[in-house]
Write a protein that holds these residues in place. Structure first.
Motif, mmCIF file in Angstrom:
data_model
loop_
_atom_site.group_PDB
_atom_site.id
_atom_site.type_symbol
_atom_site.label_atom_id
_atom_site.label_comp_id
_atom_site.label_asym_id
_atom_site.label_seq_id
_atom_site.Cartn_x
_atom_site.Cartn_y
_atom_site.Cartn_z
ATOM 1 N N GLN A 65 6.685 44.044 74.628
ATOM 2 C CA GLN A 65 5.164 44.630 74.741
ATOM 3 C C GLN A 65 4.780 44.855 73.372
ATOM 4 N N CYS A 91 7.163 50.400 76.080
ATOM 5 C CA CYS A 91 6.198 50.419 75.042
ATOM 6 C C CYS A 91 5.746 51.946 74.965
ATOM 7 N N PHE A 120 -6.251 51.579 78.731
ATOM 8 C CA PHE A 120 -6.539 50.605 79.953
ATOM 9 C C PHE A 120 -5.367 50.074 80.588
ATOM 10 N N CYS A 121 -4.233 50.391 79.846
ATOM 11 C CA CYS A 121 -2.982 49.484 80.189
ATOM 12 C C CYS A 121 -1.957 50.253 81.068
ATOM 13 N N GLN A 157 -7.886 42.867 71.817
ATOM 14 C CA GLN A 157 -8.484 43.334 72.710
ATOM 15 C C GLN A 157 -10.235 43.580 72.726
ATOM 16 N N CYS A 178 -2.473 52.716 74.922
ATOM 17 C CA CYS A 178 -3.694 51.957 75.232
ATOM 18 C C CYS A 178 -4.380 52.542 76.479
ATOM 19 N N ILE A 202 1.259 49.238 81.649
ATOM 20 C CA ILE A 202 2.457 48.691 81.200
ATOM 21 C C ILE A 202 3.673 49.886 80.887
ATOM 22 N N PRO A 203 3.312 50.821 80.253
ATOM 23 C CA PRO A 203 4.307 51.858 79.885
ATOM 24 C C PRO A 203 4.582 52.544 81.124
ATOM 25 N N ARG A 223 3.115 52.733 73.219
ATOM 26 C CA ARG A 223 1.463 52.774 72.765
ATOM 27 C C ARG A 223 0.732 53.581 73.595
ATOM 28 N N TYR A 236 1.273 43.904 67.286
ATOM 29 C CA TYR A 236 0.252 44.618 67.518
ATOM 30 C C TYR A 236 -0.601 44.952 66.120
ATOM 31 N N ARG A 263 -6.723 52.115 70.642
ATOM 32 C CA ARG A 263 -5.963 51.280 70.125
ATOM 33 C C ARG A 263 -5.624 51.499 68.723
HETATM 34 S S1 SF4 Z 1 -1.737 46.966 75.931
HETATM 35 FE FE1 SF4 Z 1 0.223 46.368 74.962
HETATM 36 S S2 SF4 Z 1 0.645 47.630 73.244
HETATM 37 FE FE2 SF4 Z 1 -0.982 48.546 74.717
HETATM 38 S S3 SF4 Z 1 0.120 50.077 75.988
HETATM 39 FE FE3 SF4 Z 1 -0.048 48.162 76.936
HETATM 40 S S4 SF4 Z 1 1.792 46.974 76.854
HETATM 41 FE FE4 SF4 Z 1 1.624 48.779 75.147
#
Ligand code: SF4
Length: 436
Positions: free
Chosen positions: A195, A151, A157-158, A259, A155, A160-161, A153, A232, A271
């Motif tokens: 994602q 991803c 709080f995330c 969110q 964001c 994942i990237p 993006r 998204y 966001r």
């Molecule tokens: S919340 Fe979703 S869109 Fe935002 S950074 Fe995390 S995986 Fe990416």
């Protein structure tokens, strides 16, 4: 002298976390079987001597579940019940060194893109020809199709990237081939995941290309439902609604995590969209496709969320009346931008706010479900449970959304088949009816 013949290896794959991890475990299973290795998925009874744990590192609860699972199998190895334990997936990607220090019983910690390295441990090679041939761990009639990894993006709080890296779209030809092979093996429902689904193609084709992919997949013979998850909101490609309208086998369903409902918190979350713009987007989507079921996910308790910000989220949910909704409590994740802010909302307040939103949603869902009584829907049956055949309409994703229950008394329905069901009764999250 009698030589001790070593029993051939038997592998058991354990999957934690989201549907993207499910697909990764399926790829591991497919590659191991493709190399004639006796591999199974979540079959404790397999008496496997090698365990592969595909972990989740998203938020605190998920991380704890992954650590507990690793400890369980590390203990089994210490007791000689298993020979090898390999760990992969998001938690391993994110905390490899800490985990290796704290739980050294694990043989190897792999990252999220280390499948070839994992296979090497079995003297196996990555077989590209198997990419289109994926063994499923879900019931054969539905399958997740991961159209991209990572991803781009920001964001706040995330994490994942950090665990999944930059956005990489899968080539369209490869996805269509996968869909054709899955359909040949009886898959009727494809659930498109990533994602950020709506980012598809921006890297590979230099344009948003989800709509073209949807049309190509809708042409695949045997696929009766195509479902979109993880869209998204910012930069949402409205052209996908035209393709959705054009193809009856594309479910009138959209999962779009939003969110929050307060512009202040959305900005803190980075966001890239405001409450006002979100409402305009949802109104536009509903004008273009009134029958669409909209699912969203929210977070309660982000840093600096005041009672007033929460009120804004509450009125947002009240006004938007989502068909399906899930909510998490904010998890203070290291290495994320939000981690630089003070985690100033007490856990019990986060939980109380999440509960209040779910209570509101329960009421909304009950009202919406009442309007389905007297109507007839096409239902895909997933399982039999407690005297009922349990299925879903096109407005429901597996494992997270509403279900349709049909009494099994004097009735037989083949699992994985469709039937038309007339709805006679409704509760907050379930519908009851009979086949017509
Ligand atoms: S919340 Fe979703 S869109 Fe935002 S950074 Fe995390 S995986 Fe990416």
């Amino acid at each position: 002298m009698k030589t001790k013949t070593r029993k051939p290896d038997k592998v058991n794959i354990v999957t934690l976390g989201c549907s993207k991890n499910t697909v990764d475990s399926e790829n591991i299973l497919t590659q191991l079987r493709g190399n004639q290795i006796d591999a199974h998925h979540e079959q404790a009874a397999a008496n496997a001597n090698i365990i592969i744990i595909n972990t989740c590192g998203f938020i605190e609860n998920a991380k704890q579940e992954s650590i507990d699972t690793i400890l369980k199998y590390a203990q089994a190895k210490t007791e000689g019940l298993v020979d090898k334990v390999y760990v992969t997936g998001c938690l391993s990607e994110r905390y490899k060194d800490d985990l290796a220090r704290e739980i050294p019983e694990v043989d190897v910690y792999f990252g999220t893109r280390d499948l070839p390295k994992l296979l090497k441990k079995f003297k196996a090679d990555y077989k590209h020809e198997l990419v289109g041939e994926r063994l499923l761990t879900t019931p054969q009639h539905y399958a997740y199709l991961k159209i991209a990894e990572g991803c781009d993006r920001p964001c706040s709080f995330c994490a994942i990237p950090i665990m999944r890296g930059k956005h990489v779209s899968a080539p369209m030809e490869q996805l269509v081939l996968q869909a054709q092979n899955l359909a040949k093996h009886g898959t009727k429902e494809l659930i498109l995941i990533a994602q950020d689904l709506t980012y598809y193609g921006l890297d590979l084709y230099k344009k948003r290309n989800l709509s073209e992919l949807m049309a190509r997949l809708a042409e695949v013979e045997g696929i009766e439902w195509i479902r979109l998850q993880y869209a998204y909101p910012a930069g949402f490609p409205l052209d996908i609604l035209e393709v959705m309208a054009q193809y009856p086998n594309i479910c009138k369903y959209l999962d779009m995590p939003l969110q929050h409902g307060s512009t202040k918190i959305l900005q803190l979350m980075r966001r890239g969209i405001t409450r006002e713009k979100t409402e305009i987007l949802i109104d536009t989507i509903r004008q273009k496709m009134p029958e669409l079921a909209l699912r969203t996910t929210l977070i309660a308790g982000h840093p600096q969320e005041t009672e007033q910000d929460f009120e804004e989220m509450y009125t947002f949910v009240e006004k938007m009346r989502f068909d399906r909704l899930g909510i998490f409590t904010y998890s203070h994740e290291d290495q994320t931008h939000s981690f630089t802010m003070e985690d100033d909302v007490p856990e019990e307040v986060k939980q109380a706010r999440a509960d209040e939103i779910m209570e509101l949603q329960e009421g909304i869902s009950a009202e919406l479900n009442q309007t389905k009584i007297g109507k007839t829907f096409k239902v895909l049956f997933d399982r039999k449970e407690g005297g009922y055949f349990v299925g879903r309409t096109e407005y429901d994703s597996p494992e997270v959304d509403n279900e349709v229950l049909v009494s099994a008394e004097n009735q037989y329905i083949a699992l994985g088949s469709f039937a038309r069901v007339h709805i006679t009764e409704a509760t907050e999250f379930d519908l009851y009816g009979h086949v017509v």
